[in-house]
Design an enzyme around this catalytic site. Sequence first.
Site, PDB file in Angstrom:
ATOM      1  N   GLU A  77       0.824  -1.205   0.000  1.00 35.94           N
ATOM      2  CA  GLU A  77       0.000   0.000   0.000  1.00 35.94           C
ATOM      3  C   GLU A  77       0.848   1.242   0.000  1.00 35.94           C
ATOM      4  O   GLU A  77       1.876   1.306   0.657  1.00 35.94           O
ATOM      5  CB  GLU A  77      -0.790   0.068   1.302  1.00 35.94           C
ATOM      6  CG  GLU A  77      -1.842  -0.962   1.413  1.00 35.94           C
ATOM      7  CD  GLU A  77      -2.490  -0.906   2.777  1.00 35.94           C
ATOM      8  OE1 GLU A  77      -2.139  -0.037   3.589  1.00 35.94           O
ATOM      9  OE2 GLU A  77      -3.340  -1.754   3.006  1.00 35.94           O
ATOM     10  N   CYS A 118       2.902   8.628   1.314  1.00 35.82           N
ATOM     11  CA  CYS A 118       3.254   7.761   2.435  1.00 35.82           C
ATOM     12  C   CYS A 118       3.591   6.384   1.869  1.00 35.82           C
ATOM     13  O   CYS A 118       2.738   5.747   1.262  1.00 35.82           O
ATOM     14  CB  CYS A 118       2.056   7.701   3.376  1.00 35.82           C
ATOM     15  SG  CYS A 118       2.248   6.549   4.729  1.00 35.82           S
ATOM     16  N   CYS A 167       4.293  -6.515   8.939  1.00 37.13           N
ATOM     17  CA  CYS A 167       5.212  -5.935   9.923  1.00 37.13           C
ATOM     18  C   CYS A 167       5.366  -6.910  11.080  1.00 37.13           C
ATOM     19  O   CYS A 167       4.422  -7.589  11.462  1.00 37.13           O
ATOM     20  CB  CYS A 167       4.655  -4.603  10.440  1.00 37.13           C
ATOM     21  SG  CYS A 167       5.774  -3.732  11.562  1.00 37.13           S
ATOM     22  N   CYS A 225       2.349  -3.984  17.048  1.00 39.47           N
ATOM     23  CA  CYS A 225       1.643  -2.971  17.843  1.00 39.47           C
ATOM     24  C   CYS A 225       0.141  -3.311  17.794  1.00 39.47           C
ATOM     25  O   CYS A 225      -0.397  -3.583  16.725  1.00 39.47           O
ATOM     26  CB  CYS A 225       1.891  -1.574  17.270  1.00 39.47           C
ATOM     27  SG  CYS A 225       3.639  -1.128  17.232  1.00 39.47           S
ATOM     28  N   CYS A 248      -2.448  -1.435  15.377  1.00 42.89           N
ATOM     29  CA  CYS A 248      -2.033  -1.208  13.993  1.00 42.89           C
ATOM     30  C   CYS A 248      -2.402  -2.388  13.105  1.00 42.89           C
ATOM     31  O   CYS A 248      -2.078  -3.533  13.410  1.00 42.89           O
ATOM     32  CB  CYS A 248      -0.526  -0.958  13.942  1.00 42.89           C
ATOM     33  SG  CYS A 248       0.096  -0.712  12.266  1.00 42.89           S
ATOM     34  N   GLU A 275       8.332  -1.482   9.449  1.00 43.61           N
ATOM     35  CA  GLU A 275       9.195  -0.716  10.341  1.00 43.61           C
ATOM     36  C   GLU A 275      10.497  -0.419   9.585  1.00 43.61           C
ATOM     37  O   GLU A 275      11.301  -1.322   9.341  1.00 43.61           O
ATOM     38  CB  GLU A 275       9.448  -1.541  11.620  1.00 43.61           C
ATOM     39  CG  GLU A 275      10.573  -1.052  12.507  1.00 43.61           C
ATOM     40  CD  GLU A 275      10.512   0.447  12.844  1.00 43.61           C
ATOM     41  OE1 GLU A 275       9.426   0.961  13.166  1.00 43.61           O
ATOM     42  OE2 GLU A 275      11.567   1.094  12.756  1.00 43.61           O
ATOM     43  N   SER A 294       7.288   6.834  17.100  1.00 43.91           N
ATOM     44  CA  SER A 294       5.947   6.473  17.569  1.00 43.91           C
ATOM     45  C   SER A 294       6.037   6.099  19.035  1.00 43.91           C
ATOM     46  O   SER A 294       6.612   5.078  19.389  1.00 43.91           O
ATOM     47  CB  SER A 294       5.410   5.300  16.747  1.00 43.91           C
ATOM     48  OG  SER A 294       5.332   5.677  15.391  1.00 43.91           O
ATOM     49  N   LEU A 295       5.460   6.931  19.893  1.00 44.80           N
ATOM     50  CA  LEU A 295       5.596   6.719  21.342  1.00 44.80           C
ATOM     51  C   LEU A 295       4.342   6.043  21.897  1.00 44.80           C
ATOM     52  O   LEU A 295       4.422   4.949  22.445  1.00 44.80           O
ATOM     53  CB  LEU A 295       5.850   8.067  22.016  1.00 44.80           C
ATOM     54  CG  LEU A 295       6.607   8.033  23.335  1.00 44.80           C
ATOM     55  CD1 LEU A 295       7.974   7.399  23.175  1.00 44.80           C
ATOM     56  CD2 LEU A 295       6.756   9.450  23.893  1.00 44.80           C
ATOM     57  N   HIS A 296       3.213   6.712  21.814  1.00 42.89           N
ATOM     58  CA  HIS A 296       1.893   6.164  22.157  1.00 42.89           C
ATOM     59  C   HIS A 296       1.671   5.828  23.625  1.00 42.89           C
ATOM     60  O   HIS A 296       0.540   5.552  24.036  1.00 42.89           O
ATOM     61  CB  HIS A 296       1.538   4.944  21.299  1.00 42.89           C
ATOM     62  CG  HIS A 296       1.707   5.150  19.832  1.00 42.89           C
ATOM     63  ND1 HIS A 296       1.388   6.345  19.206  1.00 42.89           N
ATOM     64  CD2 HIS A 296       2.187   4.340  18.846  1.00 42.89           C
ATOM     65  CE1 HIS A 296       1.646   6.233  17.901  1.00 42.89           C
ATOM     66  NE2 HIS A 296       2.132   5.044  17.665  1.00 42.89           N
ATOM     67  N   CYS A 301      -3.142   3.143   7.528  1.00 44.06           N
ATOM     68  CA  CYS A 301      -2.501   2.085   8.308  1.00 44.06           C
ATOM     69  C   CYS A 301      -2.800   0.637   7.936  1.00 44.06           C
ATOM     70  O   CYS A 301      -3.366  -0.115   8.719  1.00 44.06           O
ATOM     71  CB  CYS A 301      -2.837   2.265   9.784  1.00 44.06           C
ATOM     72  SG  CYS A 301      -2.742   3.958  10.315  1.00 44.06           S
TER      73      CYS A 301
HETATM   74  N1  SAH Z   1       6.682   1.348  11.946  1.00 41.18           N
HETATM   75  C1  SAH Z   1       6.778   2.767  11.879  1.00 41.18           C
HETATM   76  C2  SAH Z   1       6.072   3.407  10.693  1.00 41.18           C
HETATM   77  C3  SAH Z   1       4.683   2.926  10.317  1.00 41.18           C
HETATM   78  S1  SAH Z   1       3.285   3.414  11.243  1.00 41.18           S
HETATM   79  C4  SAH Z   1       6.294   3.382  13.161  1.00 41.18           C
HETATM   80  O1  SAH Z   1       5.790   2.677  14.004  1.00 41.18           O
HETATM   81  O2  SAH Z   1       6.473   4.579  13.343  1.00 41.18           O
HETATM   82  C5  SAH Z   1       3.019   5.118  11.048  1.00 41.18           C
HETATM   83  C6  SAH Z   1       2.280   5.705  12.234  1.00 41.18           C
HETATM   84  O3  SAH Z   1       0.882   5.323  12.274  1.00 41.18           O
HETATM   85  C7  SAH Z   1       2.865   5.257  13.566  1.00 41.18           C
HETATM   86  O4  SAH Z   1       2.974   6.347  14.420  1.00 41.18           O
HETATM   87  C8  SAH Z   1       1.818   4.267  14.032  1.00 41.18           C
HETATM   88  O5  SAH Z   1       1.905   4.033  15.389  1.00 41.18           O
HETATM   89  C9  SAH Z   1       0.540   4.947  13.586  1.00 41.18           C
HETATM   90  N2  SAH Z   1      -0.638   4.076  13.611  1.00 41.18           N
HETATM   91  C10 SAH Z   1      -0.695   2.764  13.401  1.00 41.18           C
HETATM   92  N3  SAH Z   1      -1.957   2.311  13.516  1.00 41.18           N
HETATM   93  C11 SAH Z   1      -2.701   3.382  13.805  1.00 41.18           C
HETATM   94  C12 SAH Z   1      -4.115   3.568  14.025  1.00 41.18           C
HETATM   95  N4  SAH Z   1      -4.965   2.538  13.991  1.00 41.18           N
HETATM   96  N5  SAH Z   1      -4.555   4.808  14.299  1.00 41.18           N
HETATM   97  C13 SAH Z   1      -3.693   5.865  14.317  1.00 41.18           C
HETATM   98  N6  SAH Z   1      -2.380   5.749  14.115  1.00 41.18           N
HETATM   99  C14 SAH Z   1      -1.885   4.518  13.862  1.00 41.18           C
END
Ligand code: SAH
Length: 360
Positions: free
Chosen positions: A98, A119, A126, A130, A133, A172, A226-228, A347
């Site tokens: 994608e 993007c 992956c 997470c 995701c 990633e 990506s911290l979250h 995503c």
């Molecule tokens: N692996 C890398 C890049 C891909 S994800 C990373 O983790 O940064 C790109 C961004 O989208 C990341 O910040 C990820 O955490 C976020 N993301 C993934 N799933 C999501 C969702 N369902 N809603 C909002 N953001 C999401």
Amino acid sequence: MGGGATGGATPAWSVLPDEWKGLLVERGLRAFRADQILHALYRDYITDWDQATTLPKDLRESLKREFPIAPAEEVGCDTAPDGTRKLLLKMHDGELVETVIIPVYAKGGGSETVRLTQCVSSQIGCAMGCTFCASGANGLVRSLRADEIVAEVMAARKYGTLTNLVVMGMGEPFANYDETMRALKLINAGKGPNLGARHITLSTCGVVPGFERLAAEGLQFELSVSLHAANDELRDRLMPVNRRWPLAELLAACREYTLKTKRIITFEYTVIEGVNDSRECAEELARRVREVPMAKVNLIPLSPVDHRPGLRTPPEATMAMFLDVLMKRHVQTMIRRSRGKESQAACGQLRARRRMEGAG
Ligand code: SAH
């Protein structure tokens, strides 16, 4: 080297502009052709060597053999009401990738130009897992080669001119460091697509060894992390990568990166209702982020995913509360809305759909 330089063919889109002369000579071809080749590839944007009509026929035949061009085939395109387009691309082995393009229409001099933020994916699936995701729901299929990442960019060209590139699709990037970096260097190269380094952003979930490597490149790419979650207990649950590289190690790596490169790091924080959305979470986020000099925060409301119906988008008021807490702590913060939600353009969701429909 993408695709393996010894013996077998080397994909044309994985060769950096500076490498062409040497590779041509190694294969008994004429070095002076390098500039014509680069012009054909990145000014005329050929997708087949036969389109390079400035080159003699026998050279084109050699190039087909030694440096094949492997364009990705567009097999799906979903357009959201806001204009965001999600392209589904088929790679040489039939795997689906994608890429999302976000067009901005600019009027000037009587004509309309379309500028694209794109993007791209760095892997198919992956391994990071997470929970929120969609890309990781079925694990990693394989990493993309450099030329396949470049092929994503090439496939989007017909929709406009690339002005910003983010590696925030599937995968990633720091788990596929060499191929991703090769693709980005190529896209950045003056004799390549020539996209400025400051218009290229990498995003990582926190694969710590990648930070030092990126800092050592001496390039001006932007870095997002990506911290979250801002404590280990919660982050361990949301992002398994945290068990390998916990927050203290991740933030130390971020700190070193900013000190060494003098470049900003942007922390991404996806807000999930009832999971990481409390005032305490916001306070904790402000505190931890301030351990890193020159840090910014992007707050993103969760985009719902099919495989986790229990994870919900927070109400506006929660986003506003987070913003308020961070601003009061003098953390530079923005609320980002993921565009294209209506077409499942966020995503890893389009590929996930296709797989369920049996088309993948
Ligand atoms: N692996 C890398 C890049 C891909 S994800 C990373 O983790 O940064 C790109 C961004 O989208 C990341 O910040 C990820 O955490 C976020 N993301 C993934 N799933 C999501 C969702 N369902 N809603 C909002 N953001 C999401």
